[in-house]
Design an enzyme around this catalytic site. Structure first.
Site, PDB file in Angstrom:
ATOM      1  N   ASP A  52       0.824  -1.202   0.000  1.00 31.21           N
ATOM      2  CA  ASP A  52       0.000   0.000   0.000  1.00 31.21           C
ATOM      3  C   ASP A  52       0.867   1.266   0.000  1.00 31.21           C
ATOM      4  O   ASP A  52       2.063   1.202   0.260  1.00 31.21           O
ATOM      5  CB  ASP A  52      -0.872  -0.015   1.264  1.00 31.21           C
ATOM      6  CG  ASP A  52      -2.343   0.215   0.937  1.00 31.21           C
ATOM      7  OD1 ASP A  52      -2.660   0.527  -0.223  1.00 31.21           O
ATOM      8  OD2 ASP A  52      -3.168   0.064   1.852  1.00 31.21           O
ATOM      9  N   TYR A 110       6.434  -9.871   7.154  1.00 27.12           N
ATOM     10  CA  TYR A 110       6.310  -8.419   7.341  1.00 27.12           C
ATOM     11  C   TYR A 110       6.848  -8.038   8.719  1.00 27.12           C
ATOM     12  O   TYR A 110       6.869  -8.855   9.635  1.00 27.12           O
ATOM     13  CB  TYR A 110       4.841  -7.986   7.271  1.00 27.12           C
ATOM     14  CG  TYR A 110       4.312  -7.839   5.865  1.00 27.12           C
ATOM     15  CD1 TYR A 110       4.426  -6.640   5.187  1.00 27.12           C
ATOM     16  CD2 TYR A 110       3.678  -8.897   5.228  1.00 27.12           C
ATOM     17  CE1 TYR A 110       3.930  -6.489   3.906  1.00 27.12           C
ATOM     18  CE2 TYR A 110       3.177  -8.758   3.937  1.00 27.12           C
ATOM     19  CZ  TYR A 110       3.303  -7.544   3.286  1.00 27.12           C
ATOM     20  OH  TYR A 110       2.813  -7.383   2.018  1.00 27.12           O
TER      21      TYR A 110
END
Lengths: 262, 262
Positions: A52, A110
């Site tokens: 994003d 992540y």
């Protein structure tokens, strides 16, 4: 035609995400421009997943097919001289013809980083979420363990997820402290849209004492986004690594890497 | 009037140095604007020294005299809410009336960081000098030890230095490796204009094999800027710390902190 796999790092601060968009600067556009400049080819690269706007990557992977005669080991250096300062190619290697950086991926990791200092570290301000008031790190560590395993993550994904189902597997999830920074590392077979950020936003409620560690399980089982906490800020999230099977061969049937991603 | 000492960190990337200039954005101007906004006073702050355009600080110190009734412990938080993202105040405390952040300073420590990775760390690119080819770190460590002590540093300062003499004392100087980063830490009673950067530029020649470690001594004794290496890039230099005597009381006669600085 060769199929080339590439590992890339980028500072997401000034990007509107990885993937090409109708508007805004994207990592994909910059890389495709650099390839065009280098080999003259109009290539569309295949990323392992979107990230994003504002999200960073230390080890994003993409692949592309090329007729160019440039030796594979030259691509990293050659592309870096043509890329802006906030993108750095780290490696390039030959992959089998059927390798697809998204569908062939087996695991992704992540990291989400909280700056717990009284005042923010000025040099890490673009990469950490500053939370100056006290957090119960032990409770957060206990809370995130409830998410390990194969679950329906509907509660922990954006209501804008377009996926037919939300079952994903989390292999590992743990916190690590480094000076005033608190890192969450989370590894899974795939992540839904905003999934790590919603998990983190909910864990922050646990750290603040608004929820108990066990509530992470209750929220998971409720399968309703509104049960979870807010979506944490994007700028503290980094895609650390994408892992593939032996030889990077595709095994599409067993992969969950067909999704929106972070 | 109270005299307040303040510790400040800043990312120097987008500043034309610490000290006010006829043109360009400076750290001093931003801080004075924030003070004006907070207390209404038109104050000129006294920095412990200049830092050049692009140079960062983790622990720069300044002081200022104020008639404001704002409690000292509130200044850091109150200024931070009024400062841009690239300046963070870390502490504020009461100092004696005769405290002068430049003249009272006893020791300063700078760090210069080289990124020795094949490709640059994209997140540290604004804070490290990328040197992808091999460096002999042992030779550099040996070379810098020749500078410890009290010497005339004419060879290792800019020809634009305006100081009457160039005798300074280096208390400590050593390298430390941290992953792919090589840090030089250097502590002295004062630094001349571009002194750390010229030292580093010369040490890079040692690391590259163009000079021997002993040449650092020969160059020092030659007292001629042209003997030394180039001035290393500013963006990898950080002012780490400024130290004062007991109670921060001024001892102007013994201080060398009356100079141009980095």
């Amino acid at each position: 035609m060769r199929n080339i796999g590439v590992k890339v790092s980028y500072d997401g601060t000034n990007f509107n995400g990885f993937q090409s968009q109708p508007y805004g600067r994207t990592v994909q556009d910059e890389i495709e421009k650099a390839i065009k400049h280098l080999s003259g080819e109009n290539i569309i690269i295949i990323g392992s997943g979107r990230t994003d706007a504002g999200v960073h990557a230390l080890g994003q992977v993409f692949n592309f097919h090329t007729s160019s005669t440039i030796p594979t080991e030259r691509w990293a250096i050659a592309l870096n001289t043509r890329l802006p300062k906030d993108i750095v190619i780290l490696d390039a290697w030959n992959v089998p013809d059927n390798f697809h950086s998204r569908r062939s991926a087996k695991r992704k990791t992540y990291r989400y980083t909280i700056d717990m200092g009284k005042f923010p570290d000025v040099f890490a301000r673009s990469y950490r979420f500053h939370h100056p008031t006290k957090l119960n790190a032990e409770a957060m560590a206990e809370g995130v363990r409830h998410l390990i395993g194969t679950h329906d993550f509907t509660s922990y994904t954006s209501i804008h997820s377009t996926k037919p189902h939300h079952i994903r597997t989390i292999y590992e999830a743990y916190f690590e402290q480094e000076g005033g920074a608190l890192h969450l590392y989370i590894t899974g077979n795939g992540f839904l849209y905003n999934m790590v950020r919603v998990i983190m936003g909910t864990l922050l409620w646990v750290g603040q004492g608004k929820l108990k560690p066990d509530d992470m399980k209750r929220i998971l089982e409720g399968k309703l986004r509104s049960l979870a906490g807010p979506t944490a800020m994007p700028h503290a999230l980094t895609l650390m690594d994408v892992e593939y099977g032996e030889g990077g061969v595709a095994d599409h049937l067993n992969s969950s890497m067909d999704e929106d991603d972070e």
